[in-house]
Design a protein around this motif. Structure first.
Motif, PDB file in Angstrom:
ATOM      1  N   ASN A   1       0.844  -1.195   0.000  1.00 42.58           N
ATOM      2  CA  ASN A   1       0.000   0.000   0.000  1.00 42.58           C
ATOM      3  C   ASN A   1       0.881   1.247   0.000  1.00 42.58           C
ATOM      4  O   ASN A   1       1.498   1.594   1.002  1.00 42.58           O
ATOM      5  CB  ASN A   1      -0.911  -0.008   1.225  1.00 42.58           C
ATOM      6  CG  ASN A   1      -1.997   1.043   1.158  1.00 42.58           C
ATOM      7  OD1 ASN A   1      -1.971   1.935   0.315  1.00 42.58           O
ATOM      8  ND2 ASN A   1      -2.961   0.957   2.059  1.00 42.58           N
TER       9      ASN A   1
ATOM     10  N   LYS B   1      -3.912   5.112   4.049  1.00 44.17           N
ATOM     11  CA  LYS B   1      -3.800   3.665   3.928  1.00 44.17           C
ATOM     12  C   LYS B   1      -5.079   2.928   4.349  1.00 44.17           C
ATOM     13  O   LYS B   1      -5.445   1.929   3.746  1.00 44.17           O
ATOM     14  CB  LYS B   1      -2.603   3.171   4.742  1.00 44.17           C
ATOM     15  CG  LYS B   1      -1.279   3.734   4.227  1.00 44.17           C
ATOM     16  CD  LYS B   1      -0.113   2.910   4.646  1.00 44.17           C
ATOM     17  CE  LYS B   1       1.215   3.473   4.144  1.00 44.17           C
ATOM     18  NZ  LYS B   1       1.223   4.034   2.815  1.00 44.17           N
TER      19      LYS B   1
ATOM     20  N   ARG C   1       4.042  -2.310   4.050  1.00 46.40           N
ATOM     21  CA  ARG C   1       4.402  -0.896   3.903  1.00 46.40           C
ATOM     22  C   ARG C   1       5.781  -0.814   3.284  1.00 46.40           C
ATOM     23  O   ARG C   1       6.603  -1.731   3.415  1.00 46.40           O
ATOM     24  CB  ARG C   1       4.353  -0.180   5.251  1.00 46.40           C
ATOM     25  CG  ARG C   1       5.252  -0.771   6.319  1.00 46.40           C
ATOM     26  CD  ARG C   1       4.999  -0.189   7.698  1.00 46.40           C
ATOM     27  NE  ARG C   1       5.274   1.245   7.765  1.00 46.40           N
ATOM     28  CZ  ARG C   1       5.285   1.939   8.900  1.00 46.40           C
ATOM     29  NH1 ARG C   1       5.019   1.326  10.055  1.00 46.40           N
ATOM     30  NH2 ARG C   1       5.551   3.225   8.902  1.00 46.40           N
TER      31      ARG C   1
ATOM     32  N   ASN D   1       9.520   2.479   7.090  1.00 46.07           N
ATOM     33  CA  ASN D   1       9.024   2.748   8.445  1.00 46.07           C
ATOM     34  C   ASN D   1       8.916   4.237   8.762  1.00 46.07           C
ATOM     35  O   ASN D   1       8.875   4.625   9.930  1.00 46.07           O
ATOM     36  CB  ASN D   1       9.918   2.058   9.482  1.00 46.07           C
ATOM     37  CG  ASN D   1      11.363   2.548   9.416  1.00 46.07           C
ATOM     38  OD1 ASN D   1      11.697   3.406   8.608  1.00 46.07           O
ATOM     39  ND2 ASN D   1      12.213   1.970  10.263  1.00 46.07           N
TER      40      ASN D   1
ATOM     41  N   SER E   1       3.645   8.295   9.114  1.00 44.78           N
ATOM     42  CA  SER E   1       2.631   8.681   8.132  1.00 44.78           C
ATOM     43  C   SER E   1       1.817   9.854   8.656  1.00 44.78           C
ATOM     44  O   SER E   1       1.424   9.879   9.819  1.00 44.78           O
ATOM     45  CB  SER E   1       1.710   7.491   7.842  1.00 44.78           C
ATOM     46  OG  SER E   1       0.620   7.889   7.037  1.00 44.78           O
TER      47      SER E   1
ATOM     48  N   THR F   1      -2.114   8.204   8.425  1.00 41.91           N
ATOM     49  CA  THR F   1      -2.480   6.924   9.016  1.00 41.91           C
ATOM     50  C   THR F   1      -1.859   6.819  10.401  1.00 41.91           C
ATOM     51  O   THR F   1      -0.646   7.038  10.551  1.00 41.91           O
ATOM     52  CB  THR F   1      -1.994   5.749   8.148  1.00 41.91           C
ATOM     53  OG1 THR F   1      -2.461   5.918   6.805  1.00 41.91           O
ATOM     54  CG2 THR F   1      -2.514   4.424   8.690  1.00 41.91           C
TER      55      THR F   1
ATOM     56  N   LEU G   1      -0.463   1.198  11.623  1.00 44.17           N
ATOM     57  CA  LEU G   1       0.635   0.669  10.819  1.00 44.17           C
ATOM     58  C   LEU G   1       1.408  -0.406  11.588  1.00 44.17           C
ATOM     59  O   LEU G   1       1.742  -1.459  11.033  1.00 44.17           O
ATOM     60  CB  LEU G   1       1.574   1.806  10.409  1.00 44.17           C
ATOM     61  CG  LEU G   1       1.000   2.827   9.431  1.00 44.17           C
ATOM     62  CD1 LEU G   1       1.957   3.999   9.267  1.00 44.17           C
ATOM     63  CD2 LEU G   1       0.705   2.189   8.084  1.00 44.17           C
TER      64      LEU G   1
ATOM     65  N   TYR H   1       0.481  -3.746   9.532  1.00 37.33           N
ATOM     66  CA  TYR H   1       1.382  -3.745   8.390  1.00 37.33           C
ATOM     67  C   TYR H   1       2.703  -4.421   8.721  1.00 37.33           C
ATOM     68  O   TYR H   1       3.188  -4.349   9.844  1.00 37.33           O
ATOM     69  CB  TYR H   1       1.634  -2.308   7.904  1.00 37.33           C
ATOM     70  CG  TYR H   1       0.528  -1.784   7.024  1.00 37.33           C
ATOM     71  CD1 TYR H   1       0.668  -1.725   5.650  1.00 37.33           C
ATOM     72  CD2 TYR H   1      -0.675  -1.365   7.586  1.00 37.33           C
ATOM     73  CE1 TYR H   1      -0.359  -1.256   4.843  1.00 37.33           C
ATOM     74  CE2 TYR H   1      -1.717  -0.899   6.792  1.00 37.33           C
ATOM     75  CZ  TYR H   1      -1.545  -0.853   5.418  1.00 37.33           C
ATOM     76  OH  TYR H   1      -2.576  -0.401   4.630  1.00 37.33           O
TER      77      TYR H   1
ATOM     78  N   GLN I   1       6.851  -5.085   7.518  1.00 40.11           N
ATOM     79  CA  GLN I   1       7.997  -4.605   6.764  1.00 40.11           C
ATOM     80  C   GLN I   1       8.429  -5.705   5.786  1.00 40.11           C
ATOM     81  O   GLN I   1       8.196  -6.894   6.017  1.00 40.11           O
ATOM     82  CB  GLN I   1       9.156  -4.267   7.704  1.00 40.11           C
ATOM     83  CG  GLN I   1       8.849  -3.184   8.719  1.00 40.11           C
ATOM     84  CD  GLN I   1       8.847  -1.786   8.112  1.00 40.11           C
ATOM     85  OE1 GLN I   1       9.161  -1.595   6.944  1.00 40.11           O
ATOM     86  NE2 GLN I   1       8.464  -0.809   8.922  1.00 40.11           N
TER      87      GLN I   1
END
Length: 313
Positions: free
Chosen positions: A42, A47, A71, A74, A77, A80, A85, A89, A91
């Motif tokens: 994304n 998001k 994502r 890091n 955002s 969001t 996150l 989400y 890494q």
């Protein structure tokens, strides 16, 4: 989904000539089923809104789909919450040693930014190269389609003088291509981009199957012949008010944007827009999941083979 019929039924030859997926009894008897593993990278700022839009399209299928959200880095955002996150989400380092049935790379508001100036361009190239050996089929959406064409075909960035914004009429090509299964001859789809996807340019410089085009918006849908890479230059995932929100945002930033084409009733922004593209958006994603992913991916994701990507539809 495929239909299962006796191996020697005469209708099977007719249906296969129309590129309709027919599964023989012998193949069906050995078929194993498991949930599909789909990764969504994304890149959009909002998001939560974007993930909801794509999950809605992926849910309209009888197939069970396990979705993981990825994502690009890091960095904090602005749009969001960090908690969201960190909770939902992953890494790239957490998934790079695994294989996936499908990968969706979303668009990004980078239409006027050169690739080398994108902060995460190098990392994005790493992920796209990783997908060649770890993902059965990748869907590149809007800006990601432009980035994918750069990576796979070394096509330079082509930018329109004015932003393309609105809902456009498209015509299909290759009627019996699996990605177009069930499509009308013409259909509507929204676009919001500066990128230029000329049918002539893509035909001249790539070996892609050009599957749907617009006289105004250019190529909407294209795919490699093995369907491992699918390019969608528009936004079938958009909600009815997404283009409106972008228009209002651009107005607020003093950009003097044009009114999105064929979007507001009577072309009046005071009128509430209605979505006219949902059915084909859902159909496109259902076809991608079925014909590009489910019918081609290995049952055991640890065993990738080129044989999985050369099967007939």
């Amino acid at each position: 989904m495929p239909i299962k019929i006796p191996d020697q039924l005469p209708a099977s030859d007719v249906l296969r000539q129309e590129n309709i997926f027919v599964m023989s009894e012998s193949r069906a008897s050995t078929q194993e089923i498991r949930p599909l593993k789909v990764l969504i990278l994304n890149l959009m700022p909002k998001k939560i809104e974007t993930e909801t839009q794509f999950l809605r399209l992926l849910s309209n299928s009888p197939l069970q789909v396990d979705v993981e959200l990825l994502r690009i880095d890091n960095r904090p955002s602005k749009n969001t919450p960090t908690e969201h996150l960190d909770t939902f989400y992953r890494q790239f380092e957490m998934v790079k040693d695994r294989n996936f049935d499908g990968l969706i790379i979303t668009g990004a508001p980078l239409g006027l930014v050169q690739f080398e100036d994108v902060l995460y361009w190098d990392h994005l190239q790493v992920i796209m190269n990783w997908a060649k050996d770890h993902v059965t089929s990748t869907m590149f959406v809007c800006w990601a389609a432009q980035a994918g064409l750069k990576l796979l075909y070394n096509l330079p960035k082509r930018t329109r003088k004015e932003k393309l914004s609105g809902v456009y009429v498209h015509s299909i090509h290759e009627q019996y291509n699996a990605l177009l299964r069930g499509f009308d001859d013409t259909f509507l789809a929204p676009h919001s981009r500066y990128a230029d996807f000329s049918p002539e340019y893509l035909s001249e410089h790539t070996d892609l199957d050009i599957l749907a085009t617009s006289d105004v918006a250019g190529v909407y849908l294209a795919a490699t012949k093995d369907k491992r890479n699918v390019f969608v230059t528009g936004h079938p995932e958009y909600d009815s008010h997404t283009l409106h929100n972008e228009y209002v945002r651009d107005l607020g930033e003093g950009m003097d944007p044009a009114i999105p084409v064929n979007y507001y009733p009577n072309d009046n922004p005071d009128n509430a827009p209605t979505a006219s593209w949902r059915s084909h958006g859902h159909l496109l994603f259902a076809n991608w999941l079925n014909y590009c992913v489910y019918q081609r991916t290995p049952y055991d994701l640890e065993h990738f083979s080129e044989e999985n990507f050369t099967k007939d539809d």
